[in-house]
Scaffold this active site. Structure first.
Site, PDB file in Angstrom:
ATOM      1  N   GLY A  84      -2.605  -1.725  -7.414  1.00 16.78           N
ATOM      2  CA  GLY A  84      -1.500  -2.678  -7.503  1.00 16.78           C
ATOM      3  C   GLY A  84      -1.682  -3.652  -8.664  1.00 16.78           C
ATOM      4  N   HIS A 120       0.837  -1.200   0.000  1.00 18.57           N
ATOM      5  CA  HIS A 120       0.000   0.000   0.000  1.00 18.57           C
ATOM      6  C   HIS A 120       0.879   1.260   0.000  1.00 18.57           C
ATOM      7  CE1 HIS A 120      -2.721  -2.974   2.190  1.00 18.57           C
ATOM      8  NE2 HIS A 120      -3.482  -2.593   1.180  1.00 18.57           N
TER       9      HIS A 120
HETATM   10  P1  AMP Z   1      -6.324  -4.058  -0.580  1.00 12.18           P
HETATM   11  O1  AMP Z   1      -6.196  -3.259   0.673  1.00 12.18           O
HETATM   12  O2  AMP Z   1      -5.823  -5.458  -0.462  1.00 12.18           O
HETATM   13  O3  AMP Z   1      -7.681  -3.940  -1.223  1.00 12.18           O
HETATM   14  O4  AMP Z   1      -5.314  -3.387  -1.610  1.00 12.18           O
HETATM   15  C1  AMP Z   1      -5.368  -2.017  -1.905  1.00 12.18           C
HETATM   16  C2  AMP Z   1      -4.472  -1.737  -3.071  1.00 12.18           C
HETATM   17  O5  AMP Z   1      -3.140  -2.109  -2.764  1.00 12.18           O
HETATM   18  C3  AMP Z   1      -4.877  -2.526  -4.338  1.00 12.18           C
HETATM   19  O6  AMP Z   1      -4.738  -1.673  -5.462  1.00 12.18           O
HETATM   20  C4  AMP Z   1      -3.881  -3.640  -4.351  1.00 12.18           C
HETATM   21  O7  AMP Z   1      -3.637  -4.153  -5.636  1.00 12.18           O
HETATM   22  C5  AMP Z   1      -2.641  -2.950  -3.782  1.00 12.18           C
HETATM   23  N1  AMP Z   1      -1.709  -3.932  -3.247  1.00 12.18           N
HETATM   24  C6  AMP Z   1      -1.983  -4.953  -2.392  1.00 12.18           C
HETATM   25  N2  AMP Z   1      -0.880  -5.684  -2.154  1.00 12.18           N
HETATM   26  C7  AMP Z   1       0.120  -5.129  -2.877  1.00 12.18           C
HETATM   27  C8  AMP Z   1       1.509  -5.420  -3.054  1.00 12.18           C
HETATM   28  N3  AMP Z   1       2.096  -6.451  -2.448  1.00 12.18           N
HETATM   29  N4  AMP Z   1       2.231  -4.617  -3.868  1.00 12.18           N
HETATM   30  C9  AMP Z   1       1.645  -3.569  -4.507  1.00 12.18           C
HETATM   31  N5  AMP Z   1       0.343  -3.241  -4.365  1.00 12.18           N
HETATM   32  C10 AMP Z   1      -0.410  -3.995  -3.581  1.00 12.18           C
END
Ligand code: AMP
Length: 273
Positions: free
Chosen positions: A144, A34
């Site tokens: 991401g 994030h």
């Molecule tokens: P989430 O909180 O899991 O819904 O993720 C929020 C954002 O962070 C989304 O756009 C995900 O794709 C991105 N994201 C989650 N894990 C990673 C990671 N390891 N590297 C880069 N971006 C990420």
């Protein structure tokens, strides 16, 4: 840093800022993945908004909605240290009413891979992201590449609904041993975490094979599935950037994706080649 829960308060605040707005939507339990989105937003925008909302409509019955990690206080600190200007932390009732208008994911792209095992998941994702875009009205929004299908569908939604926001894809952040960071990693035991490394290892092997000019996707998938034994594999797919299945690797236009279950934890990972 402002912390806002109320939709109108956020809209009114942002309306008078006259700054380039960068938006990072999240479900909280923030980690370095994030943070990498936030850092890129800081480079490109004058005002950074991070939303933290565990969106109920993207969880299917029986999934981990109730136990999804919640770390609001730690997340606020992380955002403050990262130079975020506004954290939007709505409650479910701030975002959803009782008889809801909602978006449908496209019939083909929305119902393969993640959408095949989680039908309706992307309806929820698109609905909430569209709502959040309408609230924040960002110039740039950061997603991401780890959630490649989500990124693809959001990009499609922006195009097809003529939304005025630029979607910025961000590379996957990993632990030093290769495990892709995910808020769900905390569900795994030490032993399961070791097993989970097979996922990134299978992707690195795919990348190595391609470097050795092995371009037949069937062959690559075969080797990957051997590495992934004995994990419960949801899918191994090799697609182009339009999410179409390919038989031969197209360098610069390929995504190799894996979904596997470690215990009860579903992990996604992919590599863009
Ligand atoms: P989430 O909180 O899991 O819904 O993720 C929020 C954002 O962070 C989304 O756009 C995900 O794709 C991105 N994201 C989650 N894990 C990673 C990671 N390891 N590297 C880069 N971006 C990420």
């Amino acid at each position: 840093m402002k912390i806002i829960s109320n939709v109108n308060e956020l809209k009114n605040y942002l309306k008078i800022q006259m700054k380039t707005i960068g938006f990072v939507p999240t479900m909280g339990a923030l980690h370095d993945g994030h943070l990498s989105l936030i850092k890129q937003a800081k480079k490109e925008c004058e005002l950074i908004v991070v939303s933290i909302f565990v969106n109920p409509t993207q969880f299917l019955a029986g999934e981990d909605l109730e136990k999804y990690p919640s770390r609001d206080e730690a997340d606020k600190k992380i955002c403050k240290l990262a130079g975020v200007d506004v954290v939007f932390l709505p409650k479910k009732s701030d975002i959803y009413g009782s008889d809801e208008v909602s978006l449908k994911a496209p019939n083909i792209r929305g119902f393969v891979l993640e959408g095949a095992t989680r039908p309706g998941h992307f309806d929820g994702v698109l609905t909430v992201v569209n709502k959040l875009f309408n609230i924040v009205n960002p110039n740039y929004a950061y997603f991401g590449k780890k959630d490649a299908q989500q990124l693809n569908l959001i990009t499609l939604m922006v195009k097809q609904l003529f939304l005025d926001v630029k979607i910025v894809p961000i590379d996957t952040v990993r632990e030093s041993d290769g495990l892709a960071l995910s808020s769900r990693n905390i569900y795994m035991s030490k032993e399961q975490r070791v097993e989970a490394l097979k996922i990134s290892r299978s992707l690195y092997e795919a990348s190595k094979m391609i470097q050795k000019k092995i371009y037949k996707t069937e062959k690559i998938k075969e080797v990957m599935s051997e590495i992934l034994v004995p994990l419960k594999v949801g899918y191994i797919e090799i697609l182009n950037r339009d999410f179409e299945t390919i038989e031969t690797i197209e360098i610069g236009n390929t995504i190799v994706l894996v979904e596997a279950l470690i215990g009860n934890t579903r992990l996604l990972d992919n590599i863009w080649l």
